[in-house]
Write an enzyme that holds these catalytic residues in place. Structure first.
Site, mmCIF file in Angstrom:
data_model
loop_
_atom_site.group_PDB
_atom_site.id
_atom_site.type_symbol
_atom_site.label_atom_id
_atom_site.label_comp_id
_atom_site.label_asym_id
_atom_site.label_seq_id
_atom_site.Cartn_x
_atom_site.Cartn_y
_atom_site.Cartn_z
ATOM 1 N N ASP A 182 0.899 -1.282 -0.144
ATOM 2 C CA ASP A 182 0.035 -0.138 -0.007
ATOM 3 C C ASP A 182 0.769 1.194 -0.023
ATOM 4 O O ASP A 182 2.000 1.329 0.556
ATOM 5 C CB ASP A 182 -0.880 0.020 1.274
ATOM 6 C CG ASP A 182 -1.963 0.761 1.139
ATOM 7 O OD1 ASP A 182 -2.400 1.482 -0.018
ATOM 8 O OD2 ASP A 182 -2.732 1.210 2.088
ATOM 9 N N ASN A 207 -10.666 -2.775 -6.319
ATOM 10 C CA ASN A 207 -10.050 -1.661 -6.976
ATOM 11 C C ASN A 207 -10.517 -1.626 -8.361
ATOM 12 O O ASN A 207 -10.246 -0.454 -9.114
ATOM 13 C CB ASN A 207 -8.441 -2.037 -7.000
ATOM 14 C CG ASN A 207 -7.712 -2.095 -5.849
ATOM 15 O OD1 ASN A 207 -6.756 -2.866 -5.666
ATOM 16 N ND2 ASN A 207 -8.044 -1.329 -4.953
HETATM 17 C C1 FPP Z 1 -1.630 0.158 -3.492
HETATM 18 O O1 FPP Z 1 -1.231 1.600 -3.408
HETATM 19 C C2 FPP Z 1 -1.329 -0.696 -4.576
HETATM 20 C C3 FPP Z 1 -1.901 -1.054 -5.615
HETATM 21 C C4 FPP Z 1 -3.596 -1.045 -5.549
HETATM 22 C C5 FPP Z 1 -1.268 -1.810 -6.578
HETATM 23 C C6 FPP Z 1 -0.148 -2.618 -6.112
HETATM 24 C C7 FPP Z 1 0.687 -2.899 -7.461
HETATM 25 C C8 FPP Z 1 1.898 -2.998 -7.564
HETATM 26 C C9 FPP Z 1 3.097 -2.853 -6.406
HETATM 27 C C10 FPP Z 1 2.498 -3.194 -8.831
HETATM 28 C C11 FPP Z 1 3.261 -4.126 -9.082
HETATM 29 C C12 FPP Z 1 2.606 -5.286 -8.927
HETATM 30 C C13 FPP Z 1 2.720 -6.594 -9.843
HETATM 31 C C14 FPP Z 1 2.069 -7.884 -9.054
HETATM 32 C C15 FPP Z 1 3.318 -6.719 -10.721
HETATM 33 P P1 FPP Z 1 -2.397 2.660 -3.560
HETATM 34 O O2 FPP Z 1 -2.338 3.120 -4.977
HETATM 35 O O3 FPP Z 1 -3.709 2.455 -2.733
HETATM 36 O O4 FPP Z 1 -1.564 3.855 -2.890
HETATM 37 P P2 FPP Z 1 -2.322 5.051 -1.977
HETATM 38 O O5 FPP Z 1 -3.097 4.256 -0.718
HETATM 39 O O6 FPP Z 1 -1.341 5.825 -1.421
HETATM 40 O O7 FPP Z 1 -3.166 5.828 -2.835
#
Ligand code: FPP
Length: 233
Positions: free
Chosen positions: A14, A62
Site C-alpha cells: 500500500d 480496486n
Molecule cells: C496500493 O497503493 C497499490 C496497488 C493498488 C497496486 C499494487 C501494485 C503494484 C505494487 C505493482 C506491481 C505488482 C505486480 C504484481 C506486478 P495505493 O494506490 O492504494 O496507494 P495510496 O493508498 O497511497 O493511494
C-alpha cells in the site's frame, strides 16, 4: 519453522499513490516504482528462507478506481508478467495467482498464464500474486466448489474440516505466518481472511515503493521476537 523464519509471508503493498503524489508525480508513477520494489523484494524475501510470498496486487474493489488508473495497472501487470518477472524464473521461483478471472481482460489473463507456464516446474518458493482478489469472495468461491463436490459424492459433508477447506481455496498454500502492510494503514482490506487466522501483523509507515530489502529485514527481526501461542498459554 526454521530459525523462526516465517514459512508464508503476505504483503499488502500500500501507498504507491501517496508516494507519487508527495513527489508531485502522477499516481501511475507510484505503481511503476512499486513494481520495481516488488521485483527486487521478492527475490530477497526468498533468500531469507521464506517459502511462500503472497502479495496483494489488485483487489476486486480496486475496479472502482478511475478507468485511467485501472488501465495503467493492467498494462503494468502485462509488462511485469511477460518480461520483468523473468528474474524470478532464474531464481527458481514458481508464480501462481489467486483471484477471479472475470472481468479481467484477455491480454491480462494471457500474460498471467505465460508466467505461470514458464515457472511451473520451479521449486525454491512460490510467489502468489493476488489479482482481482477478495478474501470473502475466495471463501464464497471455495464454498461453491465444496457444495459441488459434496453433491457429486467426491467428498462427504462430515469429512469437511478446516485443513480440507484449504484445498478449495484459489491456491492450496500454508497458513500465513506474517502479514505486513505498508503506508501506515491498519486494516486487512479483505486480504486472505481464511489464511490469516493466526498471522502476526506488522504495520509500517513506509510507503510500498520505499519498502526495500532492509525494511523487510527489520520486519523479520520483529517477527522473530513474537511469542506465537496459537491459543495455548
Ligand atoms: C496500493 O497503493 C497499490 C496497488 C493498488 C497496486 C499494487 C501494485 C503494484 C505494487 C505493482 C506491481 C505488482 C505486480 C504484481 C506486478 P495505493 O494506490 O492504494 O496507494 P495510496 O493508498 O497511497 O493511494
Amino acid at each position: 519453522m526454521e530459525n523462526n523464519i516465517p514459512v508464508h509471508v503476505a504483503i499488502c503493498m500500500d501507498g504507491n499513490g501517496r508516494w507519487a503524489t508527495r513527489q508531485g508525480l502522477k499516481r501511475s508513477e507510484g505503481h511503476k516504482a512499486g513494481s520495481k520494489t516488488l521485483e527486487k523484494l521478492a527475490i530477497h524475501v526468498f533468500k531469507t528462507g521464506v517459502k511462500y510470498l503472497s502479495v496483494y496486487a489488485f483487489s476486486t474493489d480496486n475496479f472502482k478506481r478511475t478507468k485511467e488508473e485501472v488501465d495503467y495497472l493492467m498494462n503494468l501487470f502485462i509488462i511485469m508478467f511477460k518480461t520483468k518477472l523473468k528474474s524470478l524464473d532464474k531464481e527458481n521461483i514458481k508464480v501462481v495467482f489467486s483471484g477471479r478471472k472475470d472481468p479481467l481482460r484477455k491480454d491480462v489473463l494471457a500474460a498471467m498464464d505465460s508466467i505461470v507456464e514458464r515457472t511451473k516446474n520451479n521449486t525454491r518458493g512460490i510467489l502468489n500474486i493476488c489479482l482481482n482478489y477478495g478474501g470473502q469472495e475466495e471463501i464464497v468461491d471455495a464454498s461453491k466448489k465444496i457444495i459441488e463436490d459434496v453433491n457429486a459424492g467426491i467428498i462427504n459433508k462430515n469429512d469437511l474440516n478446516k485443513e480440507i477447506f484449504y484445498k478449495y481455496l484459489y491456491q492450496d498454500l500454508p497458513p500465513i505466518d506474517f502479514f505486513i502492510r505498508t503506508s501506515g494503514e491498519y486494516r486487512v482490506s479483505n486480504f486472505m481472511l481464511y489464511q490469516m487466522s493466526y498471522s502476526e501483523f506488522y504495520f509500517t509507515d513506509t510507503l510500498f515503493p520505499d519498502f526495500n530489502e532492509s525494511e523487510f529485514d527489520k520486519a523479520l527481526e520483529e517477527f522473530k521476537l513474537r511469542d506465537r501461542r496459537f491459543g495455548k498459554n
